[in-house]
Design a protein around this motif. Structure first.
Motif, PDB file in Angstrom:
ATOM      1  N   ALA A  42    -101.656 -51.595 -21.035  1.00 30.05           N
ATOM      2  CA  ALA A  42    -101.662 -51.512 -22.496  1.00 30.05           C
ATOM      3  C   ALA A  42    -100.343 -50.896 -22.968  1.00 30.05           C
ATOM      4  O   ALA A  42     -99.724 -50.112 -22.254  1.00 30.05           O
ATOM      5  CB  ALA A  42    -102.838 -50.679 -22.979  1.00 30.05           C
ATOM      6  N   THR A  43     -99.953 -51.232 -24.154  1.00 29.34           N
ATOM      7  CA  THR A  43     -98.700 -50.703 -24.697  1.00 29.34           C
ATOM      8  C   THR A  43     -98.900 -49.272 -25.189  1.00 29.34           C
ATOM      9  O   THR A  43    -100.041 -48.870 -25.466  1.00 29.34           O
ATOM     10  CB  THR A  43     -98.218 -51.566 -25.888  1.00 29.34           C
ATOM     11  N   PRO A  44     -97.805 -48.519 -25.315  1.00 32.16           N
ATOM     12  CA  PRO A  44     -97.923 -47.174 -25.893  1.00 32.16           C
ATOM     13  C   PRO A  44     -98.563 -47.204 -27.281  1.00 32.16           C
ATOM     14  O   PRO A  44     -99.319 -46.313 -27.637  1.00 32.16           O
ATOM     15  CB  PRO A  44     -96.477 -46.683 -25.956  1.00 32.16           C
ATOM     16  N   GLU A  45     -98.273 -48.243 -28.058  1.00 36.73           N
ATOM     17  CA  GLU A  45     -98.881 -48.352 -29.390  1.00 36.73           C
ATOM     18  C   GLU A  45    -100.401 -48.445 -29.286  1.00 36.73           C
ATOM     19  O   GLU A  45    -101.121 -47.820 -30.065  1.00 36.73           O
ATOM     20  CB  GLU A  45     -98.369 -49.594 -30.151  1.00 36.73           C
ATOM     21  N   GLU A  46    -100.866 -49.246 -28.318  1.00 38.96           N
ATOM     22  CA  GLU A  46    -102.317 -49.407 -28.135  1.00 38.96           C
ATOM     23  C   GLU A  46    -102.945 -48.074 -27.712  1.00 38.96           C
ATOM     24  O   GLU A  46    -104.022 -47.705 -28.181  1.00 38.96           O
ATOM     25  CB  GLU A  46    -102.612 -50.496 -27.105  1.00 38.96           C
ATOM     26  N   TRP A  47    -102.262 -47.366 -26.795  1.00 36.53           N
ATOM     27  CA  TRP A  47    -102.761 -46.054 -26.377  1.00 36.53           C
ATOM     28  C   TRP A  47    -102.843 -45.125 -27.594  1.00 36.53           C
ATOM     29  O   TRP A  47    -103.847 -44.465 -27.813  1.00 36.53           O
ATOM     30  CB  TRP A  47    -101.855 -45.428 -25.311  1.00 36.53           C
ATOM     31  N   ASN A  48    -101.761 -45.056 -28.372  1.00 39.91           N
ATOM     32  CA  ASN A  48    -101.712 -44.136 -29.509  1.00 39.91           C
ATOM     33  C   ASN A  48    -102.808 -44.448 -30.524  1.00 39.91           C
ATOM     34  O   ASN A  48    -103.430 -43.537 -31.066  1.00 39.91           O
ATOM     35  CB  ASN A  48    -100.330 -44.148 -30.163  1.00 39.91           C
ATOM     36  N   GLU A  49    -103.062 -45.728 -30.768  1.00 33.21           N
ATOM     37  CA  GLU A  49    -104.129 -46.104 -31.700  1.00 33.21           C
ATOM     38  C   GLU A  49    -105.477 -45.629 -31.180  1.00 33.21           C
ATOM     39  O   GLU A  49    -106.280 -45.067 -31.922  1.00 33.21           O
ATOM     40  CB  GLU A  49    -104.162 -47.627 -31.890  1.00 33.21           C
ATOM     41  N   ALA A  50    -105.726 -45.861 -29.899  1.00 34.44           N
ATOM     42  CA  ALA A  50    -107.000 -45.461 -29.291  1.00 34.44           C
ATOM     43  C   ALA A  50    -107.127 -43.939 -29.278  1.00 34.44           C
ATOM     44  O   ALA A  50    -108.189 -43.394 -29.579  1.00 34.44           O
ATOM     45  CB  ALA A  50    -107.101 -46.023 -27.871  1.00 34.44           C
ATOM     46  N   ALA A  51    -106.045 -43.245 -28.943  1.00 32.29           N
ATOM     47  CA  ALA A  51    -106.065 -41.781 -28.882  1.00 32.29           C
ATOM     48  C   ALA A  51    -106.312 -41.182 -30.263  1.00 32.29           C
ATOM     49  O   ALA A  51    -107.097 -40.236 -30.409  1.00 32.29           O
ATOM     50  CB  ALA A  51    -104.752 -41.262 -28.296  1.00 32.29           C
ATOM     51  N   LYS A  52    -105.672 -41.737 -31.290  1.00 36.84           N
ATOM     52  CA  LYS A  52    -105.879 -41.237 -32.652  1.00 36.84           C
ATOM     53  C   LYS A  52    -107.324 -41.442 -33.089  1.00 36.84           C
ATOM     54  O   LYS A  52    -107.923 -40.575 -33.723  1.00 36.84           O
ATOM     55  CB  LYS A  52    -104.934 -41.944 -33.638  1.00 36.84           C
ATOM     56  N   ALA A  53    -107.878 -42.603 -32.772  1.00 38.14           N
ATOM     57  CA  ALA A  53    -109.263 -42.905 -33.147  1.00 38.14           C
ATOM     58  C   ALA A  53    -110.224 -41.918 -32.496  1.00 38.14           C
ATOM     59  O   ALA A  53    -111.149 -41.406 -33.141  1.00 38.14           O
ATOM     60  CB  ALA A  53    -109.625 -44.345 -32.761  1.00 38.14           C
ATOM     61  N   ILE A  54    -110.008 -41.614 -31.226  1.00 35.30           N
ATOM     62  CA  ILE A  54    -110.867 -40.661 -30.517  1.00 35.30           C
ATOM     63  C   ILE A  54    -110.701 -39.267 -31.101  1.00 35.30           C
ATOM     64  O   ILE A  54    -111.678 -38.566 -31.338  1.00 35.30           O
ATOM     65  CB  ILE A  54    -110.578 -40.694 -29.002  1.00 35.30           C
ATOM     66  N   ARG A  72    -118.909 -28.291 -28.754  1.00 33.96           N
ATOM     67  CA  ARG A  72    -118.670 -29.739 -28.756  1.00 33.96           C
ATOM     68  C   ARG A  72    -118.163 -30.150 -27.386  1.00 33.96           C
ATOM     69  O   ARG A  72    -117.381 -29.429 -26.769  1.00 33.96           O
ATOM     70  CB  ARG A  72    -117.635 -30.103 -29.815  1.00 33.96           C
ATOM     71  N   PRO A  73    -118.580 -31.317 -26.918  1.00 33.24           N
ATOM     72  CA  PRO A  73    -118.067 -31.786 -25.623  1.00 33.24           C
ATOM     73  C   PRO A  73    -116.597 -32.178 -25.744  1.00 33.24           C
ATOM     74  O   PRO A  73    -116.130 -32.510 -26.838  1.00 33.24           O
ATOM     75  CB  PRO A  73    -118.931 -33.006 -25.312  1.00 33.24           C
ATOM     76  N   LEU A  74    -115.910 -32.128 -24.633  1.00 34.36           N
ATOM     77  CA  LEU A  74    -114.517 -32.549 -24.594  1.00 34.36           C
ATOM     78  C   LEU A  74    -114.451 -34.022 -25.005  1.00 34.36           C
ATOM     79  O   LEU A  74    -115.240 -34.828 -24.509  1.00 34.36           O
ATOM     80  CB  LEU A  74    -113.973 -32.376 -23.175  1.00 34.36           C
ATOM     81  N   PRO A  75    -113.550 -34.380 -25.915  1.00 35.86           N
ATOM     82  CA  PRO A  75    -113.417 -35.811 -26.268  1.00 35.86           C
ATOM     83  C   PRO A  75    -113.152 -36.652 -25.025  1.00 35.86           C
ATOM     84  O   PRO A  75    -112.522 -36.187 -24.075  1.00 35.86           O
ATOM     85  CB  PRO A  75    -112.218 -35.834 -27.218  1.00 35.86           C
ATOM     86  N   LYS A  76    -113.662 -37.869 -25.027  1.00 33.11           N
ATOM     87  CA  LYS A  76    -113.475 -38.755 -23.875  1.00 33.11           C
ATOM     88  C   LYS A  76    -112.113 -39.429 -23.960  1.00 33.11           C
ATOM     89  O   LYS A  76    -111.691 -39.862 -25.017  1.00 33.11           O
ATOM     90  CB  LYS A  76    -114.576 -39.807 -23.852  1.00 33.11           C
ATOM     91  N   ARG A  77    -111.463 -39.517 -22.800  1.00 30.62           N
ATOM     92  CA  ARG A  77    -110.153 -40.163 -22.721  1.00 30.62           C
ATOM     93  C   ARG A  77    -110.289 -41.631 -23.142  1.00 30.62           C
ATOM     94  O   ARG A  77    -111.272 -42.276 -22.799  1.00 30.62           O
ATOM     95  CB  ARG A  77    -109.689 -40.084 -21.261  1.00 30.62           C
ATOM     96  N   PRO A  78    -109.305 -42.155 -23.867  1.00 31.28           N
ATOM     97  CA  PRO A  78    -109.404 -43.568 -24.291  1.00 31.28           C
ATOM     98  C   PRO A  78    -109.538 -44.503 -23.092  1.00 31.28           C
ATOM     99  O   PRO A  78    -108.872 -44.314 -22.080  1.00 31.28           O
ATOM    100  CB  PRO A  78    -108.079 -43.825 -25.015  1.00 31.28           C
ATOM    101  N   GLU A  79    -110.426 -45.468 -23.220  1.00 36.64           N
ATOM    102  CA  GLU A  79    -110.557 -46.479 -22.175  1.00 36.64           C
ATOM    103  C   GLU A  79    -109.798 -47.703 -22.648  1.00 36.64           C
ATOM    104  O   GLU A  79    -110.295 -48.480 -23.453  1.00 36.64           O
ATOM    105  CB  GLU A  79    -112.030 -46.832 -21.964  1.00 36.64           C
ATOM    106  N   ILE A  80    -108.573 -47.817 -22.165  1.00 39.92           N
ATOM    107  CA  ILE A  80    -107.777 -48.982 -22.552  1.00 39.92           C
ATOM    108  C   ILE A  80    -107.381 -49.731 -21.297  1.00 39.92           C
ATOM    109  O   ILE A  80    -107.343 -49.161 -20.207  1.00 39.92           O
ATOM    110  CB  ILE A  80    -106.532 -48.594 -23.390  1.00 39.92           C
ATOM    111  N   GLN A  81    -107.100 -50.994 -21.462  1.00 43.14           N
ATOM    112  CA  GLN A  81    -106.774 -51.842 -20.326  1.00 43.14           C
ATOM    113  C   GLN A  81    -105.482 -51.404 -19.664  1.00 43.14           C
ATOM    114  O   GLN A  81    -104.578 -50.890 -20.327  1.00 43.14           O
ATOM    115  CB  GLN A  81    -106.642 -53.288 -20.785  1.00 43.14           C
ATOM    116  N   GLU A  82    -105.428 -51.634 -18.362  1.00 43.87           N
ATOM    117  CA  GLU A  82    -104.189 -51.343 -17.643  1.00 43.87           C
ATOM    118  C   GLU A  82    -103.087 -52.201 -18.222  1.00 43.87           C
ATOM    119  O   GLU A  82    -103.311 -53.349 -18.591  1.00 43.87           O
ATOM    120  CB  GLU A  82    -104.375 -51.685 -16.152  1.00 43.87           C
TER     121      GLU A  82
END
Length: 81
Positions: free
Chosen positions: A62-74, A50-60
């Motif tokens: 962004a809050t830690p909550e937004e990062w965590n949501e994106a990271a969990k989804a990925i 499997r390819p390495l999961p792609k790092r979340p693309e979130i806006q500069e």
């Protein structure tokens, strides 16, 4: 002005393994986790790798909550397949 009381979670989710790490150590962990992923996958037959999961693309800014949501989804969509 200095930053006063950071809001939100103190931990950041790794988009590769899904575990939580302190804000100061997530960057170091991500590099190690990516290397570990590549090592494990390289030992599998080519058609199972499997390819390495792609790092979340979130806006500069962004809050830690937004990062965590994106990271969990990925993690759930790419790593836990």
């Amino acid at each position: 002005g200095g930053k006063t009381g950071q809001k939100g979670p103190r931990t950041m989710v790794c988009y590769i393994c899904g575990r939580e790490f302190g804000r100061s150590s997530i960057g170091i962990h991500e590099k190690q986790c990516a290397q570990k992923w590549e090592e494990i996958e390289s030992q599998k037959p080519k058609h199972e790798r499997r390819p390495l999961p792609k790092r979340p693309e979130i806006q500069e800014g962004a809050t830690p909550e937004e990062w965590n949501e994106a990271a969990k989804a990925i993690h759930e969509s790419q790593a836990m397949v």
